[in-house]
Design an enzyme around this catalytic site. Structure first.
Site, PDB file in Angstrom:
ATOM      1  N   GLU A 166       0.790  -1.226   0.000  1.00 17.52           N
ATOM      2  CA  GLU A 166       0.000   0.000   0.000  1.00 17.52           C
ATOM      3  C   GLU A 166       0.832   1.289   0.000  1.00 17.52           C
ATOM      4  OE1 GLU A 166      -2.839  -0.281   3.202  1.00 17.52           O
ATOM      5  OE2 GLU A 166      -3.798  -2.045   2.373  1.00 17.52           O
ATOM      6  N   GLU A 357      -5.511  -8.581   0.446  1.00 12.88           N
ATOM      7  CA  GLU A 357      -6.203  -8.300   1.716  1.00 12.88           C
ATOM      8  C   GLU A 357      -7.660  -8.041   1.422  1.00 12.88           C
ATOM      9  OE1 GLU A 357      -4.725  -5.122   4.218  1.00 12.88           O
ATOM     10  OE2 GLU A 357      -2.644  -5.730   3.860  1.00 12.88           O
TER      11      GLU A 357
HETATM   12  O1  IFM Z   1      -4.523  -3.392   9.021  1.00 14.68           O
HETATM   13  C1  IFM Z   1      -4.418  -2.810   7.760  1.00 14.68           C
HETATM   14  C2  IFM Z   1      -3.236  -3.367   7.014  1.00 14.68           C
HETATM   15  O2  IFM Z   1      -2.049  -3.184   7.704  1.00 14.68           O
HETATM   16  C3  IFM Z   1      -3.102  -2.698   5.678  1.00 14.68           C
HETATM   17  N1  IFM Z   1      -4.348  -2.731   4.946  1.00 14.68           N
HETATM   18  C4  IFM Z   1      -5.536  -2.333   5.637  1.00 14.68           C
HETATM   19  C5  IFM Z   1      -5.659  -3.064   6.949  1.00 14.68           C
HETATM   20  C6  IFM Z   1      -6.942  -2.645   7.681  1.00 14.68           C
HETATM   21  O3  IFM Z   1      -6.943  -1.284   7.927  1.00 14.68           O
END
Ligand code: IFM
Length: 450
Positions: A166, A357
């Site tokens: 990210e 994710e």
């Molecule tokens: O916990 C975070 C993760 O570290 C990165 N992506 C989003 C998740 C939820 O906010």
């Protein structure tokens, strides 16, 4: 209910990150990270906590691998803590740090679980921040030293490598919006940081390929489908503006070797850049950033709806139309995952995609019988996995799905107040208890269907 089967080789996994679960912040020779420093500043973390102990995965990792085995996952996406490997960011390697991941990788392989390693998930060594952090090009250079140290040790067993998690959060949320470490509020810094993160990505991909022949290398972006609040031209413009600064600012350099011109013009108009000649850009950088990757990881949580004020022209994010918000205040919108996958596939055509994710924060804890009935999370997963199936059926090259997250953990500026885990963590005893969603995900994996 109709059952949808997934391809035989579809990968099911879970994801975590080092700073969020490991704890042991001062053990095994680990150096200070920017999140250790940031959490110590009063007011930065909503519950006043820190990640010093977190889920204590550093000591409890063997049990955590057992939890993964029980779930039946085929792959585990985790990150390496840079300050464990190079406590000062560069220079002397801390072998004890590498030993930790070495043992973890061995245990995963023994359990039949493929390690998907993320090199950077936000825990920059504080020493590098002291010299400017990602605003400095030197941090990108140090990242290559770190990449070399990790790939040299784990490359004989790890085939799947992600450079960054990210970049928008690493740059914009941290240097422009001030919400994440190091907590700066300077748009010019953020643009420079974003560039150096992507530059280091390109360099690292080359480094990984050099040191680990036959490996696969990619990057993980957090992307959102952006929709106009109405059919009006102004709302469309507002949506395009947000898409430019959030999605295309990262997708375009990586897949097309250029920054989006409309977004550059906007940054110049706002005074974040003096002119369209990006001051941090050197000849050849964009060729490096756009080095072909083996896969794009997409983290998907929700969508954004944009609305423009008719008179002033100001734009704002509009609240979700649905009542269904997670504890993060994010709208539950499974359809958005399908739309996003279709759009990214059409516009950028990545060789392979993973959902690296996807998940939801809900606070449901144990009832009197000890069971955790997190029905809303079960529904969240069901809806999103159905969207994933739809995308796969369309022929999109989507090869796997990683649920966020294995455990409740340190949710950055929210501390421990937001729980994303398939397993409930009792932060006193550190006991892990499977939620109903863990049972559900286990069934999905077992049947390879939704
Ligand atoms: O916990 C975070 C993760 O570290 C990165 N992506 C989003 C998740 C939820 O906010």
């Amino acid at each position: 209910m109709k059952t949808h089967k997934f391809p035989e080789d579809f990968i099911w996994g879970v994801a975590t990150s080092a700073q969020q679960i490991e704890g042991a912040y001062d053990e095994g020779g680990r150096g200070e990270s920017i999140w250790d420093r940031f959490a110590a500043i009063p007011g930065r973390i909503s519950d006043g906590s820190n990640a010093n102990r977190a889920c204590d995965h550093y000591h409890l990792w063997r049990g955590d691998v057992e939890l993964m085995k029980w779930l039946g996952i085929g792959a585990y996406r985790f990150s390496i803590s840079w300050p464990r490997i190079l406590p000062h960011g560069s220079g002397k390697i801390n072998e004890a740090g590498l030993d930790f991941y070495d043992s973890l990788v061995d245990a995963l392989l023994k359990a039949g679980i493929k390690p998907f390693v993320t090199l950077y998930h936000w825990d920059l060594p504080q020493k590098l921040q002291d010299h400017g952090g990602w605003v400095s090009r030197d941090t990108a250079k140090a990242f290559i030293e770190y990449t070399a140290a990790v790939t040299d040790r784990l490359g004989d067993r790890v085939a799947d490598w992600t450079t960054h998690n990210e970049p928008w959060c690493i740059a914009n949320l941290s240097y422009e919006e001030g919400e994440h470490a190091p907590g700066h509020r300077d748009p010019a810094e953020a643009l420079s940081a974003a560039h150096h993160v992507m530059l280091s990505h390109g360099w690292a991909v080359e480094e990984i390929r050099r040191r680990v022949p036959g490996s696969r290398a990619g990057i993980v972006l957090n992307l959102v489908p952006v929709e106009p609040a109405s059919g009006s031209g102004k709302d469309h413009e507002a949506a395009r503006w947000f898409d430019g600064k959030f999605n295309r600012w990262y997708l375009d350099p990586i897949f097309r070797g250029s920054y989006p011109e409309d977004a550059i013009r906007d940054r110049v108009a706002r005074g974040h850049l003096a002119n369209a000649e990006l001051p941090f850009l050197k000849v050849g950088d964009l060729d490096i950033i756009s080095v072909p990757i083996d896969f794009l990881g997409i983290n998907y949580y929700s969508r954004v709806i944009m609305k423009a004020e008719q008179n002033s022209g100001a734009v704002e994010k509009k609240g979700a139309p649905s009542e269904e918000l997670t504890d993060m205040g994010w709208e539950v919108y499974p359809e958005g995952l399908y739309k996003l996958l279709s759009r990214v596939s059409r516009d950028y055509d990545p060789k392979n995609i993973y959902i690296t994710e996807n998940g939801a924060a809900y606070s449901d804890g144990p009832d009197e019988s000890g069971r955790i009935r997190d029905e809303r999370r079960v529904e969240y997963f069901r809806g999103h996995i159905e969207s994933v199936h739809r995308a796969v059926s369309d022929g999109i090259r989507l090869k796997g799905y990683f649920a966020w997250s294995l455990l409740d953990n340190f949710e950055w500026a929210h501390g421990y107040t937001k729980r994303f885990g398939l397993y409930w963590v009792d932060y006193d005893s550190l006991r892990r208890i499977p939620k109903d969603s863990a049972f559900y995900y286990r069934e999905v994996i077992e049947s390879n269907s939704v």
